[in-house]
Design a protein around this motif. Structure first.
Motif, short mmCIF file in Angstrom:
data_model
loop_
_atom_site.label_atom_id
_atom_site.label_comp_id
_atom_site.label_asym_id
_atom_site.label_seq_id
_atom_site.Cartn_x
_atom_site.Cartn_y
_atom_site.Cartn_z
N ALA A 132 0.83 -1.21 0.00
CA ALA A 132 0.00 0.00 0.00
C ALA A 132 0.86 1.26 0.00
O ALA A 132 0.54 2.26 -0.68
N SER A 136 0.79 4.02 -3.02
CA SER A 136 0.25 5.34 -2.66
C SER A 136 1.27 6.46 -2.89
O SER A 136 0.89 7.58 -3.27
N TRP A 154 5.04 10.33 -6.53
CA TRP A 154 3.75 10.30 -7.22
C TRP A 154 3.92 10.37 -8.75
O TRP A 154 3.21 11.08 -9.45
#
Length: 338
Positions: A132, A136, A154
């Motif tokens: 996760a 993320s 990101w």
């Protein structure tokens, strides 16, 4: 004079392996003590601090770029071939197979599923938490960096934190967590620390991870090991369920139903109280074999053998002889030649 042969260390090892496997009477299950809670909270705070330092592009990100430009694999190329194999100690597939084989043998010897269930729980937590976090934050690796000095967050990557490092901490640290003696726990803790430290630095050497990825991977793996005592009740419940299913399957295979609980006696009605106090006369239970047929008993007083009237048995092939008389009486027919 006969002397006994002195057992070597190898003989003692094989003698121990040949013993009948027994479940340990007392299994040392780590508990969530206050000291462990403090360590868990400190590691969690360190984890959050590393993430924050990368997000704000602090000095840690600049250090990542400096190490990347240093290119350790070019500085020491002679150890490149060895480290290509050494990094396998952090890959999830090979390490999970090796550790599961050892813990499976230990589970069979001790008649307990706790080692295998603990390994499964730790790997499940590793996949959920580290996976996760990777998805993320989406950080790109050194080989795919787009802008010098940026944190590369990101952008669709999956290297933050380092999965190799976290997996090495968990899979090798689980051996120390399941150790049965304090001495074995200390030695295994040192071995797992050295292996996980080497795996993390190897990924930095090969250029597949930033240094901050490795530091966060160490923290992520340590968090899982520190949190395992919270899952011990769930592991014990799962072991009980598995053993109950196994016993039910064995009983069904043998064709015997599991023992039903004894019925709870209920109070008898008042109308039947007097009847229950009367003595119960038990009738004899008929034998399993058929009863014998009683022999023929002639009516009347018992006669001597000489006074009995000869009787032709039913179904006899012998014709009836009406001229026969009872012994001891005069013959009704004159003797021949008289």
């Amino acid at each position: 004079m006969r002397t006994e042969r002195k057992l070597t260390r190898l003989d003692r090892v094989f003698a121990r392996l040949d013993r009948e496997p027994e479940r340990p009477a007392h299994i040392d299950v780590p508990r969530m003590s206050r000291h462990r809670v403090v360590l868990f909270a400190s590691t969690l705070a360190f984890y959050a601090a590393i993430v924050w330092a990368v997000v704000i592009t602090s000095w840690l990100v600049r250090l990542d770029w400096q190490v990347m430009f240093f290119r350790p694999y070019q500085q020491w190329p002679e150890i490149h071939a060895f480290l290509d194999y050494y990094v396998v100690l952090g890959q999830r597939g090979p390490t999970a197979v090796m550790i599961a084989a050892w813990l499976g043998w230990r589970s069979w010897r001790q008649h307990t599923l706790r080692p295998l269930l603990t390994l499964g729980a730790s790997l499940l937590l590793l996949n959920l938490t580290v996976g996760a976090a990777k998805l993320s934050m989406g950080r790109l690796g050194p080989h795919y960096a787009t802008s010098v000095g940026s944190n590369e967050m990101w952008l669709g990557g999956d290297i933050f934190p380092s999965g190799h490092t976290a997996n090495a901490v968990v899979t090798w640290g689980i051996l120390a967590y399941l150790a049965s003696t304090p001495r074995a726990r200390r030695w295994l803790s040192a071995v797992s620390a050295v292996v996980s430290l080497g795996v993390g630095l190897t990924t930095v050497y090969l250029g597949t991870h930033w240094l901050s990825d490795v530091v966060l991977g160490w923290a992520a793996g340590l968090l899982i090991l520190l949190a395992l005592p919270w899952f011990e009740p769930l592991i014990a419940r799962a072991e009980t369920v598995v053993f109950d299913l196994r016993d039910a399957w064995r009983a069904r295979r043998r064709g015997t139903a599991p023992a039903a609980p004894a019925p709870v006696p209920t109070a008898a009605p008042a109308a039947d109280a007097a009847a229950e106090q009367e003595p119960v006369v038990r009738e004899p239970v008929a034998a399993s074999r058929p009863p014998r047929v009683q022999g023929y008993l002639a009516p009347g007083p018992h006669l001597t053998r000489s006074e009995r009237t000869p009787v032709t048995p039913v179904g006899s092939r012998r014709p009836p002889q009406s001229d026969r008389v009872t012994r001891g009486t005069a013959s009704a027919r004159p003797l021949a030649g008289g």
